[in-house]
Design a protein around this motif. Structure first.
Motif, PDB file in Angstrom:
ATOM      1  N   LEU A   1       0.805  -1.218   0.000  1.00 22.59           N
ATOM      2  CA  LEU A   1       0.000   0.000   0.000  1.00 22.59           C
ATOM      3  C   LEU A   1       0.840   1.271   0.000  1.00 22.59           C
ATOM      4  N   ASP A   2       2.174   1.120  -0.093  1.00 20.95           N
ATOM      5  CA  ASP A   2       3.056   2.289   0.036  1.00 20.95           C
ATOM      6  C   ASP A   2       2.712   3.428  -0.921  1.00 20.95           C
ATOM      7  N   ASN A   3       2.331   3.058  -2.136  1.00 21.40           N
ATOM      8  CA  ASN A   3       2.154   4.077  -3.178  1.00 21.40           C
ATOM      9  C   ASN A   3       0.866   4.874  -3.046  1.00 21.40           C
ATOM     10  N   SER A   4      -0.131   4.289  -2.400  1.00 23.47           N
ATOM     11  CA  SER A   4      -1.489   4.818  -2.500  1.00 23.47           C
ATOM     12  C   SER A   4      -1.624   6.251  -1.996  1.00 23.47           C
ATOM     13  N   GLY A   5      -1.251   6.467  -0.743  1.00 25.62           N
ATOM     14  CA  GLY A   5      -1.444   7.791  -0.157  1.00 25.62           C
ATOM     15  C   GLY A   5      -0.637   8.869  -0.859  1.00 25.62           C
ATOM     16  N   SER A   6       0.637   8.571  -1.121  1.00 26.82           N
ATOM     17  CA  SER A   6       1.496   9.593  -1.731  1.00 26.82           C
ATOM     18  C   SER A   6       1.059   9.916  -3.155  1.00 26.82           C
ATOM     19  N   GLU A   7       0.561   8.903  -3.891  1.00 27.42           N
ATOM     20  CA  GLU A   7       0.122   9.175  -5.258  1.00 27.42           C
ATOM     21  C   GLU A   7      -1.098  10.084  -5.309  1.00 27.42           C
ATOM     22  N   ARG A   8      -1.924  10.020  -4.286  1.00 33.59           N
ATOM     23  CA  ARG A   8      -3.088  10.912  -4.238  1.00 33.59           C
ATOM     24  C   ARG A   8      -2.650  12.370  -4.187  1.00 33.59           C
ATOM     25  N   VAL A   9      -1.440  12.587  -3.674  1.00 32.26           N
ATOM     26  CA  VAL A   9      -0.919  13.950  -3.553  1.00 32.26           C
ATOM     27  C   VAL A   9      -0.079  14.317  -4.772  1.00 32.26           C
ATOM     28  N   ILE A  10       0.927  13.497  -5.078  1.00 29.58           N
ATOM     29  CA  ILE A  10       1.951  13.938  -6.031  1.00 29.58           C
ATOM     30  C   ILE A  10       1.457  14.001  -7.472  1.00 29.58           C
ATOM     31  N   ILE A  11       0.633  13.050  -7.896  1.00 27.37           N
ATOM     32  CA  ILE A  11       0.220  13.035  -9.300  1.00 27.37           C
ATOM     33  C   ILE A  11      -0.660  14.233  -9.608  1.00 27.37           C
ATOM     34  N   ALA A  12      -1.672  14.436  -8.795  1.00 28.09           N
ATOM     35  CA  ALA A  12      -2.572  15.566  -9.017  1.00 28.09           C
ATOM     36  C   ALA A  12      -1.833  16.892  -8.868  1.00 28.09           C
ATOM     37  N   ASP A  13      -1.069  17.030  -7.786  1.00 24.97           N
ATOM     38  CA  ASP A  13      -0.389  18.300  -7.538  1.00 24.97           C
ATOM     39  C   ASP A  13       0.582  18.654  -8.657  1.00 24.97           C
ATOM     40  N   SER A  14       1.373  17.685  -9.081  1.00 30.76           N
ATOM     41  CA  SER A  14       2.345  17.965 -10.136  1.00 30.76           C
ATOM     42  C   SER A  14       1.661  18.314 -11.450  1.00 30.76           C
ATOM     43  N   SER A  15       0.595  17.607 -11.771  1.00 27.69           N
ATOM     44  CA  SER A  15      -0.133  17.865 -13.020  1.00 27.69           C
ATOM     45  C   SER A  15      -0.735  19.265 -13.012  1.00 27.69           C
ATOM     46  N   ILE A  16      -1.389  19.608 -11.911  1.00 28.26           N
ATOM     47  CA  ILE A  16      -2.040  20.910 -11.798  1.00 28.26           C
ATOM     48  C   ILE A  16      -1.015  22.035 -11.786  1.00 28.26           C
ATOM     49  N   LEU A  17       0.067  21.847 -11.044  1.00 25.23           N
ATOM     50  CA  LEU A  17       1.094  22.887 -10.948  1.00 25.23           C
ATOM     51  C   LEU A  17       1.785  23.137 -12.282  1.00 25.23           C
ATOM     52  N   LEU A  18       2.123  22.071 -13.000  1.00 28.65           N
ATOM     53  CA  LEU A  18       2.832  22.255 -14.266  1.00 28.65           C
ATOM     54  C   LEU A  18       1.940  22.932 -15.294  1.00 28.65           C
ATOM     55  N   ASP A  19       0.690  22.528 -15.352  1.00 32.51           N
ATOM     56  CA  ASP A  19      -0.258  23.168 -16.259  1.00 32.51           C
ATOM     57  C   ASP A  19      -0.388  24.657 -15.932  1.00 32.51           C
ATOM     58  N   TYR A  20      -0.541  24.969 -14.665  1.00 32.53           N
ATOM     59  CA  TYR A  20      -0.638  26.366 -14.225  1.00 32.53           C
ATOM     60  C   TYR A  20       0.620  27.142 -14.591  1.00 32.53           C
ATOM     61  N   ALA A  21       1.768  26.534 -14.353  1.00 35.84           N
ATOM     62  CA  ALA A  21       3.038  27.220 -14.578  1.00 35.84           C
ATOM     63  C   ALA A  21       3.239  27.555 -16.048  1.00 35.84           C
ATOM     64  N   MET A  22       2.931  26.614 -16.934  1.00 36.28           N
ATOM     65  CA  MET A  22       3.134  26.889 -18.359  1.00 36.28           C
ATOM     66  C   MET A  22       2.170  27.952 -18.859  1.00 36.28           C
ATOM     67  N   ALA A  23       0.939  27.923 -18.348  1.00 33.79           N
ATOM     68  CA  ALA A  23      -0.022  28.950 -18.745  1.00 33.79           C
ATOM     69  C   ALA A  23       0.417  30.321 -18.242  1.00 33.79           C
ATOM     70  N   ARG A  24       0.876  30.368 -17.001  1.00 31.98           N
ATOM     71  CA  ARG A  24       1.299  31.655 -16.454  1.00 31.98           C
ATOM     72  C   ARG A  24       2.560  32.176 -17.152  1.00 31.98           C
ATOM     73  N   LEU A  25       3.484  31.281 -17.447  1.00 29.43           N
ATOM     74  CA  LEU A  25       4.705  31.702 -18.126  1.00 29.43           C
ATOM     75  C   LEU A  25       4.391  32.220 -19.526  1.00 29.43           C
ATOM     76  N   ALA A  26       3.439  31.593 -20.206  1.00 27.31           N
ATOM     77  CA  ALA A  26       3.035  32.085 -21.526  1.00 27.31           C
ATOM     78  C   ALA A  26       2.544  33.523 -21.420  1.00 27.31           C
ATOM     79  N   GLY A  27       1.751  33.804 -20.393  1.00 26.44           N
ATOM     80  CA  GLY A  27       1.258  35.156 -20.193  1.00 26.44           C
ATOM     81  C   GLY A  27       2.359  36.150 -19.882  1.00 26.44           C
ATOM     82  N   ILE A  28       3.333  35.720 -19.075  1.00 23.07           N
ATOM     83  CA  ILE A  28       4.462  36.595 -18.740  1.00 23.07           C
ATOM     84  C   ILE A  28       5.241  36.965 -19.995  1.00 23.07           C
TER      85      ILE A  28
END
Length: 442
Positions: A304-331
């Motif tokens: 079960l090691d992967n379960s809890g951490s994946e709930r955090v890292i996959i979503a967070d990384s996906s959302i953050l990277l999408d946000y970052a590229m959109a914001r950088l495009a605007g900059i």
């Protein structure tokens, strides 16, 4: 993930509502496959997925207060909403990760598609500015020190080319994550393997051999790819910050009419967007290590090691990277560029940026070994660096130099156009190349 750092489309993909809906799609796909191979004859309503009301808060309550198991809580919530004749067949012969991992693949696939779209938008923003300043001279810096001339357009062409490679990585990743498994508790097929094949075909996935879970090398690949792209966005952001420094002042982020840079210092215009992205991308990069450890630490057919951490890292990384590229495009689209300051910076070292041409000329004309010519020119250059004197003038007054070369030959070394004469060639290899790997062919 904080709403502050997310865009709606990507955030919705990683919402609990969408996760549970994808679980439902997999369960229904399994039922349809069972019916197709003749396990039962009951009709499956074509709009069954739309008829099921998914309430994430209620599912979480059931898990928290009763089942202590998320998939069982999910089934407890949706089962009463299924036609009575189908309920005995719901989740029959399946394990939680038949549903969870196959549904996760659907989310990963959606996520990659959005990242490809926003990467393309960022590339477009960079291309527009690069074309505008294609021939605008700028000092190139290595180790933070003035090196030789480039153009601002060439700097951005390098960024464009790097993003091109990332789009190619994302295209490969789209294939890698599009997998599914319906093979039971330890991957030994407690149901007919034909069901797995049909389910995956229905969902646009390909069946993969698995244990209880799909091996985490696929999640690690996803996280690694996002980490590499995040590192690039961090690099771009850091360089925008450096170019905004008072001592350099070649670009500035757009500063709004009523924007405030400091509560204490009214004059401040800070590159807060780039600073913000530099910090956020560290989170995405650090999450990659967690994905590696989840892969390495899996016991036997599953732990079960992967379960809890994946709930955090996959979503967070996906959302953050999408946000970052959109914001950088605007900059980049809105940033102010100061060619005059670039010219001033080019001239700051009073000709030292042409030292390589002088060294090559002295070596050629004197017939001395290159390393000796290097030492000779270096000594003059360091003297000019320390005293702030004009490099060409000091060279013309140096007998060790002018005994080998004429004044006209020396002056010809100080030709900025020669330094940037291959700009068109560089653009042809990057921005102007529509068919290069990872480029517009996709």
């Amino acid at each position: 993930m904080l709403k502050r750092y997310g865009r709606d489309e990507m955030s919705n993909i990683w919402s609990e509502a969408n996760k549970f809906f994808n679980w439902l799609l997999v369960e229904i796909a399994v039922l349809k496959a069972r019916r197709r191979i003749g396990e039962f004859i009951h009709e499956i309503p074509s709009d069954l997925a739309e008829k099921i009301s998914i309430q994430p808060e209620e599912i979480n309550r059931i898990e928290r207060e009763i089942t202590k198991h998320d998939v069982v809580a999910f089934l407890t919530h949706i089962s009463p909403q299924f036609p009575g004749e189908l309920r005995p067949w719901l989740h029959r012969g399946l394990t939680s990760y038949d549903i969870g991992d196959t549904a996760l693949s659907l989310q990963l696939r959606e996520s990659v598609s959005i990242l490809i779209q926003i990467s393309t938008k960022l590339m477009s923003a960079i291309k527009t500015v690069a074309m505008e300043y294609k021939y605008t001279p700028e000092i190139g810096r290595t180790h933070g020190i003035h090196a030789e001339p480039i153009t601002f357009g060439v700097k951005l062409a390098n960024w464009y080319d790097e993003l091109n490679r990332h789009i190619h990585r994302l295209q490969r990743l789209l294939v890698s994550v599009s997998v599914g498994k319906i093979s039971g508790a330890v991957g030994m097929y407690t149901i007919d393997p034909k069901i797995e094949e049909m389910v995956c075909e229905d969902l646009g996935l390909r069946p993969i051999i698995a244990t209880q879970i799909i091996s985490r090398d696929i999640v690690a690949e996803y996280m690694s790819t996002l980490g590499i792209i995040a590192a690039t966005i961090g690099k771009f952001s850091t360089n925008l910050r450096l170019l905004s420094q008072t001592e350099i002042g070649e670009i500035m982020e757009l500063f709004g009419k009523d924007q405030k840079g400091s509560s204490a210092m009214p004059h401040k215009e800070n590159p807060i967007g780039s600073e913000n992205l530099s910090g956020l991308m560290r989170v995405v990069c650090s999450n990659v290590q967690v994905a590696y450890e989840n892969l390495a630490a899996c016991w036997h057919e599953r732990s079960l090691d992967n379960s809890g951490s994946e709930r955090v890292i996959i979503a967070d990384s996906s959302i953050l990277l999408d946000y970052a590229m959109a914001r950088l495009a605007g900059i980049i689209e809105k940033m102010r560029v100061f060619p005059g300051r670039m010219t001033a910076n080019l001239n700051q070292t009073k000709g030292l940026i042409f030292s390589q041409e002088v060294m090559m000329l002295v070596a050629e004309k004197s017939k001395m070994p290159r390393e000796e010519a290097h030492t000779l020119v270096r000594d003059v250059a360091l003297e000019c660096w320390e005293n702030g004197t004009d490099f060409l003038e000091v060279l013309l007054g140096n007998n060790s130099i002018i005994q080998f070369v004429s004044e006209d030959e020396l002056r010809s070394c100080f030709n900025l156009e020669n330094k940037v004469r291959y700009v068109d060639y560089i653009f042809a290899k990057s921005i102007d190349n529509q068919n290069q790997e990872g480029g517009n062919e996709y």
